[in-house]
Design a protein around this motif. Sequence first.
Motif, short mmCIF file in Angstrom:
data_model
loop_
_atom_site.label_atom_id
_atom_site.label_comp_id
_atom_site.label_asym_id
_atom_site.label_seq_id
_atom_site.Cartn_x
_atom_site.Cartn_y
_atom_site.Cartn_z
N GLY A 272 6.51 10.18 1.72
CA GLY A 272 6.05 9.00 1.01
C GLY A 272 6.27 7.76 1.84
N ARG A 273 5.31 6.81 1.80
CA ARG A 273 5.44 5.59 2.57
C ARG A 273 4.92 4.41 1.77
NH1 ARG A 273 4.09 9.41 6.49
NH2 ARG A 273 5.51 9.49 8.28
N ALA A 274 5.52 3.27 2.03
CA ALA A 274 5.09 2.02 1.41
C ALA A 274 5.01 0.95 2.50
CB ALA A 274 6.05 1.59 0.31
N TRP A 275 3.80 0.40 2.73
CA TRP A 275 3.62 -0.69 3.67
C TRP A 275 3.63 -2.00 2.87
CZ3 TRP A 275 1.16 3.99 4.05
CH2 TRP A 275 1.34 4.69 5.24
N PRO B 147 3.88 -6.24 2.11
CA PRO B 147 3.16 -7.42 2.62
C PRO B 147 3.88 -8.12 3.78
CG PRO B 147 3.13 -7.41 0.23
CD PRO B 147 4.06 -6.32 0.64
N ASP B 148 5.21 -8.02 3.86
CA ASP B 148 5.93 -8.71 4.93
C ASP B 148 5.91 -7.93 6.25
OD1 ASP B 148 7.59 -6.58 4.42
OD2 ASP B 148 9.33 -7.77 3.81
N GLY B 149 5.18 -6.79 6.27
CA GLY B 149 5.06 -6.01 7.50
C GLY B 149 6.05 -4.87 7.62
N SER B 150 7.00 -4.80 6.74
CA SER B 150 7.99 -3.72 6.79
C SER B 150 7.44 -2.46 6.13
CB SER B 150 9.29 -4.15 6.10
OG SER B 150 9.06 -4.42 4.72
N MET B 151 8.04 -1.32 6.46
CA MET B 151 7.62 -0.05 5.88
C MET B 151 8.84 0.69 5.35
SD MET B 151 5.69 3.28 7.53
CE MET B 151 7.24 3.91 8.21
N ARG B 152 8.68 1.25 4.16
CA ARG B 152 9.72 2.09 3.58
C ARG B 152 9.18 3.53 3.48
NH1 ARG B 152 11.48 -0.49 -1.93
NH2 ARG B 152 12.93 1.29 -1.80
N SER B 153 10.07 4.50 3.59
CA SER B 153 9.62 5.89 3.58
C SER B 153 10.59 6.77 2.79
CB SER B 153 9.49 6.43 5.01
OG SER B 153 10.73 6.42 5.67
N ARG C 101 0.87 -1.18 0.00
CA ARG C 101 0.00 0.00 0.00
C ARG C 101 0.90 1.22 0.00
NH1 ARG C 101 -1.97 3.26 4.35
NH2 ARG C 101 -3.62 4.65 3.61
N ILE C 102 0.65 2.14 -0.93
CA ILE C 102 1.51 3.31 -1.11
C ILE C 102 0.74 4.57 -0.72
CG2 ILE C 102 3.06 4.51 -2.69
CD1 ILE C 102 3.72 1.56 -2.38
N HIS C 103 1.40 5.45 0.01
CA HIS C 103 0.81 6.73 0.39
C HIS C 103 1.85 7.83 0.22
CE1 HIS C 103 -1.51 9.77 2.58
NE2 HIS C 103 -0.39 10.06 3.23
N ALA C 104 1.40 8.97 -0.30
CA ALA C 104 2.27 10.14 -0.43
C ALA C 104 1.49 11.39 -0.04
CB ALA C 104 2.81 10.27 -1.85
N GLN C 105 2.23 12.43 0.34
CA GLN C 105 1.59 13.68 0.76
C GLN C 105 2.44 14.86 0.31
OE1 GLN C 105 1.31 14.18 5.01
NE2 GLN C 105 0.00 15.99 4.87
N ASP C 106 1.77 15.88 -0.23
CA ASP C 106 2.35 17.18 -0.50
C ASP C 106 1.61 18.20 0.34
OD1 ASP C 106 4.08 16.22 -2.52
OD2 ASP C 106 2.49 16.38 -4.01
N ASP C 107 2.35 19.07 1.03
CA ASP C 107 1.71 20.02 1.94
C ASP C 107 2.48 21.34 1.90
OD1 ASP C 107 0.68 21.40 4.27
OD2 ASP C 107 -0.13 19.47 4.89
N VAL C 108 1.79 22.43 1.57
CA VAL C 108 2.41 23.76 1.52
C VAL C 108 1.60 24.70 2.39
CG1 VAL C 108 3.14 25.69 0.07
CG2 VAL C 108 3.25 23.35 -0.82
N THR C 109 2.28 25.37 3.33
CA THR C 109 1.64 26.33 4.21
C THR C 109 2.33 27.68 4.06
OG1 THR C 109 1.09 24.61 5.83
CG2 THR C 109 1.02 26.88 6.59
N ALA C 110 1.53 28.73 3.87
CA ALA C 110 2.07 30.09 3.76
C ALA C 110 1.45 30.96 4.84
CB ALA C 110 1.78 30.68 2.38
N GLU C 111 2.30 31.62 5.63
CA GLU C 111 1.84 32.52 6.68
C GLU C 111 2.32 33.93 6.34
OE1 GLU C 111 3.24 31.07 10.40
OE2 GLU C 111 1.77 29.41 10.47
#
Length: 244
Positions: A226-229, A231-237, A173-183
């Motif tokens: 970015g993260r990848a879960w 099947p063997d239970g390990s996670m890469r980021s 399962r793959i997840h990624a996120q982009d987040d930009v905050t301007a103050e």
Amino acid sequence: LTGPDTRILYDASETGYPFAGGFKGEVGGWFGRESRFGLELNGFYVPETTTSTELRSGEQDAFFSVPFFNNAIGSEYSVVVGSDLAGSPTSRGIVDVGSSIDLWGVGGALRMRDLVDCDDVDLGFSAGFRYVRLSERFWIDYDTAPSVNTAFGQGTLGSFLFAGGPTPAAGSRIHAQDDVTAENDFYGLDLGLDATMEMLPGLSFRIAPRVALGAAVQEVDVFGSGRAWQPDGSMRSTPYGVFA
């Protein structure tokens, strides 16, 4: 990406904000024997307003992808978040795009009135300080279901995030996120005039222009992950997303 079968699901026209309400308040008073001088404190607040759009894959014989221009190859490219192609495992994808805005400000001023000696006209002046903060945030979240087909070229979300190493194992399962905050912070000298003219007994006309002169300080924070879960239970980021 600009072919006849391409359908745009989200573009710049989707990033606007709906009408938002808030409140503004002022408090103050006059002092001295003639009440010509006064002190005023004021402020306003518009509660945080958020918009969000969720897009999902699911159409047969179609890609669900995020387009961009790849400078490395000098042409359009895309990151495939989901696909449903004949002869290949179905890969369900979800993209959530959202933005928020928050606006508030405070200030204070010393006021003086009766600057001219006239019964029908009351002219006043004010000088003080103004602070305003405008905060905006924009984010994109990407999710690819565990049935991702990692053998599908170099355009999948997993192969894009982990291009410098081995692609996550099939079933990840793959997840990624982009987040930009301007103050944005504004600090200014607040100047104003206040003129009231009596037109008829019990009826008057008032004009009160005000201007704040100062400087705006902006701070922009860009975050990606970015993260990848697997099947063997390990996670890469990874310390980056698709754009951030």
